[in-house]
Enzyme design. Structure first.
Site: not given
Ligand code: 13P
Length: 248
Positions: A95, A169, A93, A208, A10, A163, A8
């Site tokens: 976010e 992150g 997601h 992560s 983002k 997640e 992803n």
């Molecule tokens: P990270 O791997 O950067 O922690 O992000 C995970 C994520 O939100 C994937 O959708």
């Protein structure tokens, strides 16, 4: 069911980032793969990426609107993503839930929109740090799953991504025992909701994941792959994760 390692990106990636997809394609051609591979770049790059990767791995969107078309300025439908070359779309997601106020019902409607267009939905769920601290993480994920996963989901049209919000992150990950316990819990919730079909739906872990910890996480039972953020942006890192999956 083969595992799935999904990237992803983002809100990262201009045209120059297509070079990473070319490098990923070359790297995958040189390896024998034990899993399916998906990259979800920004929607602006999907059509160009589709021309470049030529089916060497799958492409997906990061969100869609539930409706097929209409007066929804700035939104994209699953049909548009499919038309650009996507075969998957991430929905729900954290976010999107956090910054766009998406509810479980919104997420379920988006999953249905994905299916209508012929896309496979990756439905995300996960608890916050406070919820885990309060010992409510299993309950929170059960409620999200109940509200976000339509009852006619199958392994053919849906994958789940667990997640934990506090792991995204941050460089923090749950222990292997905690991941195992949560994935077993999600499996039980899926079977309760979907019947036998719930046995086969992939449950990805996200938060992560990197080349150093992927071996510990991805080879756990009930972990059907990964949804990778930051470490999917560089082909070399993403390839290291993909090749870290052992054949069943
Ligand atoms: P990270 O791997 O950067 O922690 O992000 C995970 C994520 O939100 C994937 O959708």
């Amino acid at each position: 069911m083969r595992s799935l390692v999904a990237g992803n990106w983002k809100m990262n990636g201009l045209t120059a980032a297509l070079g990473e997809l070319g490098a990923l394609k070359d790297g995958l051609a040189a390896s024998s793969l034990a899993c399916d591979v998906l990259v979800c770049p920004p929607a602006t790059l999907i059509a160009q990426a589709n021309g470049l990767v030529q089916g060497a791995f799958a492409l997906g969107g990061q969100d869609c609107r539930a409706e097929a078309s209409g007066a929804f300025t700035g939104d994209l439908s699953a049909e548009m993503l499919k038309d650009a070359g996507a075969s998957y779309v991430i929905v729900g997601h954290s976010e999107r839930r956090q910054y766009h106020g998406e509810s479980d019902a919104d997420v379920a409607a988006k999953a249905r929109g994905a299916w209508r267009a012929g896309l496979k939905a990756i439905i995300c769920l996960g608890e916050t740090e406070a919820q885990r601290g309060a010992g409510a993480h299993h309950q929170v994920c059960a409620v999200q799953l109940e509200g976000s996963v339509p009852q006619d989901a199958t392994a053919a049209n849906t994958a789940i991504a667990y997640e934990p919000v506090w792991a995204i992150g941050t460089g923090k990950t749950p222990s292997s025992a905690d991941i195992l316990a949560m994935h077993a819990h999600i499996r039980a919730c899926l079977v309760r909701r979907l019947g036998e079909a719930g046995q086969d739906v992939l449950i990805l872990y996200g938060g992560s994941v990197n080349p150093n910890n992927c071996g510990d996480i991805l080879n756990l039972p009930e972990v059907g792959g990964a949804l990778v953020g930051g470490a999917s942006l560089k082909a070399a890192d993403f390839l290291a994760i993909i090749t870290g999956i052992k054949a069943p």
